[in-house]
Scaffold this motif. Structure first.
Motif, PDB file in Angstrom:
ATOM      1  N   ALA A  17      66.469   9.392  10.451  1.00 29.62           N
ATOM      2  CA  ALA A  17      67.246   8.459  11.283  1.00 29.62           C
ATOM      3  C   ALA A  17      68.615   8.206  10.658  1.00 29.62           C
ATOM      4  CB  ALA A  17      66.487   7.145  11.451  1.00 29.62           C
ATOM      5  N   GLU A  18      68.667   8.061   9.342  1.00 28.95           N
ATOM      6  CA  GLU A  18      69.949   7.829   8.671  1.00 28.95           C
ATOM      7  C   GLU A  18      70.842   9.069   8.753  1.00 28.95           C
ATOM      8  OE1 GLU A  18      73.030   5.986   6.502  1.00 28.95           O
ATOM      9  OE2 GLU A  18      71.420   5.272   7.803  1.00 28.95           O
ATOM     10  N   ARG A  19      70.263  10.239   8.548  1.00 27.04           N
ATOM     11  CA  ARG A  19      71.059  11.472   8.661  1.00 27.04           C
ATOM     12  C   ARG A  19      71.597  11.640  10.070  1.00 27.04           C
ATOM     13  NH1 ARG A  19      68.786  16.153   4.754  1.00 27.04           N
ATOM     14  NH2 ARG A  19      68.870  14.902   2.867  1.00 27.04           N
ATOM     15  N   ARG A  20      70.786  11.338  11.069  1.00 32.47           N
ATOM     16  CA  ARG A  20      71.244  11.448  12.452  1.00 32.47           C
ATOM     17  C   ARG A  20      72.385  10.480  12.713  1.00 32.47           C
ATOM     18  NH1 ARG A  20      71.865   9.312  17.099  1.00 32.47           N
ATOM     19  NH2 ARG A  20      71.383  10.367  19.027  1.00 32.47           N
ATOM     20  N   ARG A  21      72.245   9.252  12.219  1.00 30.70           N
ATOM     21  CA  ARG A  21      73.290   8.253  12.412  1.00 30.70           C
ATOM     22  C   ARG A  21      74.603   8.720  11.787  1.00 30.70           C
ATOM     23  NH1 ARG A  21      76.005   4.611   9.919  1.00 30.70           N
ATOM     24  NH2 ARG A  21      74.982   4.883   7.920  1.00 30.70           N
ATOM     25  N   LEU A  22      74.541   9.219  10.566  1.00 30.03           N
ATOM     26  CA  LEU A  22      75.752   9.672   9.884  1.00 30.03           C
ATOM     27  C   LEU A  22      76.360  10.895  10.567  1.00 30.03           C
ATOM     28  CD1 LEU A  22      74.637   9.279   6.153  1.00 30.03           C
ATOM     29  CD2 LEU A  22      76.299   7.870   7.399  1.00 30.03           C
ATOM     30  N   SER A  33      62.729   7.466   8.135  1.00 38.04           N
ATOM     31  CA  SER A  33      63.893   6.707   7.692  1.00 38.04           C
ATOM     32  C   SER A  33      65.045   7.637   7.307  1.00 38.04           C
ATOM     33  CB  SER A  33      63.500   5.821   6.507  1.00 38.04           C
ATOM     34  OG  SER A  33      64.612   5.171   5.984  1.00 38.04           O
ATOM     35  N   THR A  34      64.732   8.667   6.543  1.00 40.45           N
ATOM     36  CA  THR A  34      65.751   9.621   6.110  1.00 40.45           C
ATOM     37  C   THR A  34      66.372  10.346   7.300  1.00 40.45           C
ATOM     38  OG1 THR A  34      64.662   9.941   3.977  1.00 40.45           O
ATOM     39  CG2 THR A  34      66.162  11.677   4.702  1.00 40.45           C
ATOM     40  N   GLN A  37      58.989   7.524   5.078  1.00 41.36           N
ATOM     41  CA  GLN A  37      60.172   7.963   4.331  1.00 41.36           C
ATOM     42  C   GLN A  37      60.934   9.037   5.107  1.00 41.36           C
ATOM     43  OE1 GLN A  37      61.205   6.748   1.286  1.00 41.36           O
ATOM     44  NE2 GLN A  37      63.000   8.048   1.363  1.00 41.36           N
TER      45      GLN A  37
END
Length: 115
Positions: A76-81, A73-74, A70
């Motif tokens: 990686a998504e924050r980095r992408r955004l 995943s969180t 978790q």
């Protein structure tokens, strides 16, 4: 305009021109409902250790693996955004917009270092 290191290190509510109002804190890395479920699973493993040690360890390991997945995943998504907020900006982008992205990187990185 030169980079102001001391200003960039200030918390967002201490920046000049800010209203001083802040949200209660950073967004949790794991949503509270998911965090509660995983905490209960870990607590169950701790409570059942005396009766079935191996099963308790397997349950604890599963909870650990789920928390790790978790978090990954969180993050990686924050980095992408976050990357998307500044990477595609025009070279003439206002330093204040870039400073905001820098503060977000700093906050997330510091939170991970405190773990």
């Amino acid at each position: 305009m030169m980079y102001d290191q001391s200003r960039a290190q200030q918390p967002p509510d201490k920046q000049p021109g800010s209203s001083g109002r802040r949200t209660p804190g950073p967004e949790p890395l794991i949503p509270s409902d998911e965090r509660d479920k995983l905490t209960q699973r870990l607590q169950h493993a701790l409570n059942t250790f005396a009766d079935s040690p191996r099963e308790a360890l397997e349950d604890a390991e599963t909870a650990f693996d789920e928390v790790t997945a978790q978090l990954m995943s969180t993050l990686a998504e924050r980095r992408r955004l976050l990357h998307a907020t500044w990477q595609d900006q025009d070279p003439g982008t206002e330093p204040e917009e870039l400073r905001h992205a820098l503060r977000q990187y700093r906050e997330i990185t510091q939170r991970m270092l405190r773990m």
